[in-house]
Write a protein that holds these residues in place. Structure first.
Motif, PDB file in Angstrom:
ATOM      1  N   ARG A 105      14.233 111.416 -13.236  1.00 37.00           N
ATOM      2  CA  ARG A 105      12.942 111.947 -13.670  1.00 37.00           C
ATOM      3  C   ARG A 105      12.168 110.916 -14.486  1.00 37.00           C
ATOM      4  NH1 ARG A 105      14.710 117.489 -16.136  1.00 37.00           N
ATOM      5  NH2 ARG A 105      12.899 117.077 -17.398  1.00 37.00           N
ATOM      6  N   ARG A 106      12.888 110.119 -15.280  1.00 35.15           N
ATOM      7  CA  ARG A 106      12.215 109.075 -16.047  1.00 35.15           C
ATOM      8  C   ARG A 106      11.640 108.020 -15.120  1.00 35.15           C
ATOM      9  NH1 ARG A 106      12.920 104.175 -18.131  1.00 35.15           N
ATOM     10  NH2 ARG A 106      11.998 103.736 -20.163  1.00 35.15           N
ATOM     11  N   GLU A 107      12.397 107.625 -14.093  1.00 35.56           N
ATOM     12  CA  GLU A 107      11.894 106.649 -13.126  1.00 35.56           C
ATOM     13  C   GLU A 107      10.640 107.159 -12.431  1.00 35.56           C
ATOM     14  OE1 GLU A 107      15.083 105.800 -10.494  1.00 35.56           O
ATOM     15  OE2 GLU A 107      16.319 104.891 -12.060  1.00 35.56           O
ATOM     16  N   LEU A 108      10.630 108.434 -12.076  1.00 31.56           N
ATOM     17  CA  LEU A 108       9.442 109.009 -11.453  1.00 31.56           C
ATOM     18  C   LEU A 108       8.246 108.986 -12.398  1.00 31.56           C
ATOM     19  CD1 LEU A 108      10.797 112.121  -9.510  1.00 31.56           C
ATOM     20  CD2 LEU A 108       9.979 109.960  -8.583  1.00 31.56           C
ATOM     21  N   ALA A 109       8.488 109.300 -13.672  1.00 31.17           N
ATOM     22  CA  ALA A 109       7.397 109.296 -14.648  1.00 31.17           C
ATOM     23  C   ALA A 109       6.864 107.886 -14.862  1.00 31.17           C
ATOM     24  CB  ALA A 109       7.874 109.898 -15.957  1.00 31.17           C
ATOM     25  N   VAL A 110       7.760 106.894 -14.920  1.00 33.84           N
ATOM     26  CA  VAL A 110       7.331 105.500 -15.088  1.00 33.84           C
ATOM     27  C   VAL A 110       6.527 105.058 -13.876  1.00 33.84           C
ATOM     28  CG1 VAL A 110       8.191 103.128 -15.203  1.00 33.84           C
ATOM     29  CG2 VAL A 110       9.141 104.872 -16.705  1.00 33.84           C
ATOM     30  N   ALA A 111       6.974 105.422 -12.679  1.00 31.13           N
ATOM     31  CA  ALA A 111       6.241 105.044 -11.462  1.00 31.13           C
ATOM     32  C   ALA A 111       4.861 105.684 -11.447  1.00 31.13           C
ATOM     33  CB  ALA A 111       7.042 105.455 -10.227  1.00 31.13           C
ATOM     34  N   LEU A 136       1.262 103.717 -11.566  1.00 32.16           N
ATOM     35  CA  LEU A 136       0.196 103.979 -10.609  1.00 32.16           C
ATOM     36  C   LEU A 136      -1.131 104.238 -11.315  1.00 32.16           C
ATOM     37  CD1 LEU A 136       1.553 106.239  -7.734  1.00 32.16           C
ATOM     38  CD2 LEU A 136       0.255 104.144  -7.539  1.00 32.16           C
ATOM     39  N   LEU A 137      -1.072 104.933 -12.415  1.00 34.42           N
ATOM     40  CA  LEU A 137      -2.299 105.231 -13.152  1.00 34.42           C
ATOM     41  C   LEU A 137      -2.875 103.982 -13.812  1.00 34.42           C
ATOM     42  CD1 LEU A 137      -1.372 108.603 -14.866  1.00 34.42           C
ATOM     43  CD2 LEU A 137      -3.007 108.242 -13.034  1.00 34.42           C
ATOM     44  N   VAL A 138      -2.009 103.116 -14.331  1.00 35.82           N
ATOM     45  CA  VAL A 138      -2.481 101.950 -15.073  1.00 35.82           C
ATOM     46  C   VAL A 138      -2.838 100.799 -14.143  1.00 35.82           C
ATOM     47  CG1 VAL A 138      -1.788 100.209 -16.765  1.00 35.82           C
ATOM     48  CG2 VAL A 138      -1.187 102.586 -17.112  1.00 35.82           C
ATOM     49  N   HIS A 139      -2.020 100.551 -13.136  1.00 37.35           N
ATOM     50  CA  HIS A 139      -2.201  99.396 -12.272  1.00 37.35           C
ATOM     51  C   HIS A 139      -2.618  99.800 -10.867  1.00 37.35           C
ATOM     52  CE1 HIS A 139      -0.405  96.988 -15.397  1.00 37.35           C
ATOM     53  NE2 HIS A 139       0.659  97.761 -15.414  1.00 37.35           N
ATOM     54  N   SER A 140      -3.605 100.621 -10.730  1.00 38.15           N
ATOM     55  CA  SER A 140      -4.022 101.013  -9.390  1.00 38.15           C
ATOM     56  C   SER A 140      -5.031 100.005  -8.853  1.00 38.15           C
ATOM     57  CB  SER A 140      -4.636 102.404  -9.406  1.00 38.15           C
ATOM     58  OG  SER A 140      -5.791 102.395 -10.199  1.00 38.15           O
ATOM     59  N   ASP A 141      -4.988  99.786  -7.561  1.00 35.30           N
ATOM     60  CA  ASP A 141      -5.878  98.851  -6.894  1.00 35.30           C
ATOM     61  C   ASP A 141      -7.178  99.570  -6.560  1.00 35.30           C
ATOM     62  OD1 ASP A 141      -6.927  96.714  -5.605  1.00 35.30           O
ATOM     63  OD2 ASP A 141      -5.744  96.974  -3.768  1.00 35.30           O
TER      64      ASP A 141
END
Length: 114
Positions: A90-96, A100-105
């Motif tokens: 669950r932590r890995e999913l939250a980090v991903a 995505l929110l911070v480094h989106s293209d």
């Protein structure tokens, strides 16, 4: 005021009181009949549930006191490992999601008006 006006006033008051008492008695009687009908339904339901309870034997609880201590320790460790893996996943999913929110293209974003 003549005496017969007092008789009329008190007569209307007594008739009004009697009418009110009859109305509330009728109202209470209807509520009582409805409550008795619902009580009959509830009695039938509890009888059916009692019959179903008598058919199925009660399940005995598992007492860990009589189990092997090694087996109990193994189960406890396995459960702890499973919980840790679930938390890590669950932590890995939250980090991903955060990445995505911070480094989106911006070029990959869809145009809502398209």
């Amino acid at each position: 005021m003549p005496w017969w006006s007092w008789v009329l006033i008190w007569g209307f008051l007594v008739l009004g009181l009697l009418a009110m008492l009859v109305f509330f008695a009728w109202w209470l009687f209807r509520k009582l009949m409805t409550a008795l009908t619902e009580l009959e339904k509830l009695t039938a339901l509890t009888d059916a549930l009692d019959g179903a309870r008598d058919e199925a034997p009660p399940e005995r609880p598992h007492i860990a006191l009589f189990d092997d201590p090694v087996e109990l320790d193994r189960r406890r460790r396995h459960e702890r490992y499973r919980r840790e893996r679930r938390r890590a996943y669950r932590r890995e999913l939250a980090v991903a999601r955060g990445k995505l929110l911070v480094h989106s293209d911006p070029s990959r974003r869809m145009d809502p008006n398209a």
